[in-house]
Design a protein around this motif. Structure first.
Motif, PDB file in Angstrom:
ATOM      1  N   UNK A  49       0.857  -1.179   0.000  1.00  0.00           N
ATOM      2  CA  UNK A  49       0.000   0.000   0.000  1.00  0.00           C
ATOM      3  C   UNK A  49       0.895   1.231   0.000  1.00  0.00           C
ATOM      4  N   UNK A  50       0.643   2.124  -0.938  1.00  0.00           N
ATOM      5  CA  UNK A  50       1.379   3.390  -0.989  1.00  0.00           C
ATOM      6  C   UNK A  50       0.572   4.450  -0.265  1.00  0.00           C
ATOM      7  N   UNK A  51       1.220   5.178   0.618  1.00  0.00           N
ATOM      8  CA  UNK A  51       0.519   6.182   1.419  1.00  0.00           C
ATOM      9  C   UNK A  51       1.341   7.464   1.451  1.00  0.00           C
ATOM     10  N   UNK A  52       0.671   8.593   1.203  1.00  0.00           N
ATOM     11  CA  UNK A  52       1.361   9.880   1.332  1.00  0.00           C
ATOM     12  C   UNK A  52       1.415  10.249   2.807  1.00  0.00           C
ATOM     13  N   UNK A  53       2.457  10.973   3.188  1.00  0.00           N
ATOM     14  CA  UNK A  53       2.589  11.437   4.567  1.00  0.00           C
ATOM     15  C   UNK A  53       2.098  12.885   4.622  1.00  0.00           C
ATOM     16  N   UNK A  54       1.274  13.215   5.618  1.00  0.00           N
ATOM     17  CA  UNK A  54       0.535  14.481   5.575  1.00  0.00           C
ATOM     18  C   UNK A  54       1.382  15.708   5.907  1.00  0.00           C
ATOM     19  N   UNK A  55       1.006  16.795   5.253  1.00  0.00           N
ATOM     20  CA  UNK A  55       1.540  18.107   5.571  1.00  0.00           C
ATOM     21  C   UNK A  55       0.515  18.775   6.485  1.00  0.00           C
ATOM     22  N   UNK A  56       0.773  18.729   7.785  1.00  0.00           N
ATOM     23  CA  UNK A  56      -0.236  19.134   8.772  1.00  0.00           C
ATOM     24  C   UNK A  56      -0.644  20.598   8.620  1.00  0.00           C
ATOM     25  N   UNK A  57       0.297  21.472   8.273  1.00  0.00           N
ATOM     26  CA  UNK A  57      -0.029  22.905   8.218  1.00  0.00           C
ATOM     27  C   UNK A  57      -0.973  23.226   7.059  1.00  0.00           C
ATOM     28  N   UNK A  81       6.132   4.991   0.860  1.00  0.00           N
ATOM     29  CA  UNK A  81       5.834   6.429   0.905  1.00  0.00           C
ATOM     30  C   UNK A  81       6.720   7.146  -0.110  1.00  0.00           C
ATOM     31  N   UNK A  82       6.247   8.293  -0.617  1.00  0.00           N
ATOM     32  CA  UNK A  82       6.985   8.970  -1.688  1.00  0.00           C
ATOM     33  C   UNK A  82       8.090   9.886  -1.185  1.00  0.00           C
ATOM     34  N   UNK A  83       9.078  10.074  -2.064  1.00  0.00           N
ATOM     35  CA  UNK A  83      10.151  11.041  -1.849  1.00  0.00           C
ATOM     36  C   UNK A  83      10.304  11.847  -3.135  1.00  0.00           C
ATOM     37  N   UNK A  84      10.147  13.168  -3.026  1.00  0.00           N
ATOM     38  CA  UNK A  84      10.332  14.036  -4.195  1.00  0.00           C
ATOM     39  C   UNK A  84      11.810  14.022  -4.577  1.00  0.00           C
ATOM     40  N   UNK A  85      12.063  13.874  -5.887  1.00  0.00           N
ATOM     41  CA  UNK A  85      13.440  13.778  -6.369  1.00  0.00           C
ATOM     42  C   UNK A  85      14.046  15.164  -6.627  1.00  0.00           C
ATOM     43  N   UNK A  86      15.387  15.215  -6.716  1.00  0.00           N
ATOM     44  CA  UNK A  86      16.049  16.516  -6.911  1.00  0.00           C
ATOM     45  C   UNK A  86      15.604  17.258  -8.170  1.00  0.00           C
ATOM     46  N   UNK A 105      11.145  17.444   3.649  1.00  0.00           N
ATOM     47  CA  UNK A 105      11.689  18.002   2.415  1.00  0.00           C
ATOM     48  C   UNK A 105      11.505  19.520   2.401  1.00  0.00           C
ATOM     49  N   UNK A 106      11.743  20.145   1.273  1.00  0.00           N
ATOM     50  CA  UNK A 106      11.709  21.622   1.215  1.00  0.00           C
ATOM     51  C   UNK A 106      10.321  22.192   1.441  1.00  0.00           C
ATOM     52  N   UNK A 107       9.281  21.350   1.296  1.00  0.00           N
ATOM     53  CA  UNK A 107       7.910  21.791   1.552  1.00  0.00           C
ATOM     54  C   UNK A 107       7.434  21.401   2.958  1.00  0.00           C
ATOM     55  N   UNK A 108       8.350  20.876   3.773  1.00  0.00           N
ATOM     56  CA  UNK A 108       8.062  20.434   5.142  1.00  0.00           C
ATOM     57  C   UNK A 108       7.204  19.174   5.178  1.00  0.00           C
ATOM     58  N   UNK A 109       7.236  18.393   4.087  1.00  0.00           N
ATOM     59  CA  UNK A 109       6.542  17.105   4.052  1.00  0.00           C
ATOM     60  C   UNK A 109       7.509  16.031   4.546  1.00  0.00           C
TER      61      UNK A 109
END
Length: 197
Positions: A49-57, A81-86, A105-109
């Motif tokens: 199961x692929x699940x995104x991790x939440x950006x609470x803000x 879970x995903x990781x945004x690439x460079x 990451x740079x978006x605080x995810x």
């Protein structure tokens, strides 16, 4: 809501609605989404199961409720879970376990550190997809980066793409500016139920 069903208009409206939700309401609705998933889908039968991790803000659905329930019940489901690439436009996917270290990451995810085991999209049985709005054909409005459409196109035929929405209500009339590269969902969970497409 405006009669303009473009993604940009729908995105602004949904972001404003979601931003207005108090933290307690986000928590309650996230618990309801978790219940809907386990009630309506054969979660225990999935291998991955692929699940995104939440950006609470940004008041995203708290998927940690789903993750912790899976771990607590010791179901034989592996999580990715995903990781945004460079390059800033693509995702890779890594196994998520109770001991996986995370970093923002740079978006605080939060993301798994890439030392975790990489998971190929072709292995996934189901993907929980973030969204802001969805129409009756399963086309979604996201943040506009195209990350998930590129990713979902790499998954195997038959994989379940399930959107998670904190906002209740039926799917919209057709979104005006759907692209050929947009990958439709098979279902969308809301706090009040599930829509299938």
């Amino acid at each position: 809501m405006s009669s303009d069903l473009s993604k940009a208009t729908l995105r602004r409206a949904a972001l404003a609605q979601r931003a207005a939700l108090p933290a307690a309401e986000v928590a309650q609705r996230s618990t309801q989404l978790c219940e809907q998933l386990f009630q309506h889908f054969p979660v225990a039968e999935w291998r991955w199961l692929h699940v995104f991790l939440p950006l609470a803000r940004r008041n995203e659905p708290d998927t940690w409720r789903i993750i912790h329930r899976l771990w607590a019940q010791k179901l034989p489901v592996q999580l990715a879970a995903p990781v945004v690439q460079p390059d800033g436009i693509s995702l890779k996917h890594y196994e998520l376990t109770p001991t996986t270290p995370l970093r923002e990451n740079r978006w605080a995810i939060p993301e798994p550190v890439p030392e975790a085991a990489e998971v190929a999209p072709a292995l996934l049985d189901a993907v929980l997809v973030p969204l802001l709005a969805v129409d009756a054909a399963g086309h979604r409005v996201g943040y506009g980066g195209g990350f998930y459409d590129r990713f979902l196109a790499q998954c195997r035929p038959g994989a379940l793409f399930i959107g998670l929405s904190l906002l209740d209500g039926p799917p919209l009339a057709p979104i005006a500016d759907v692209l050929p590269t947009d990958v439709p969902l098979r279902a969308c969970l809301t706090p009040g139920g599930v829509w299938r497409f």
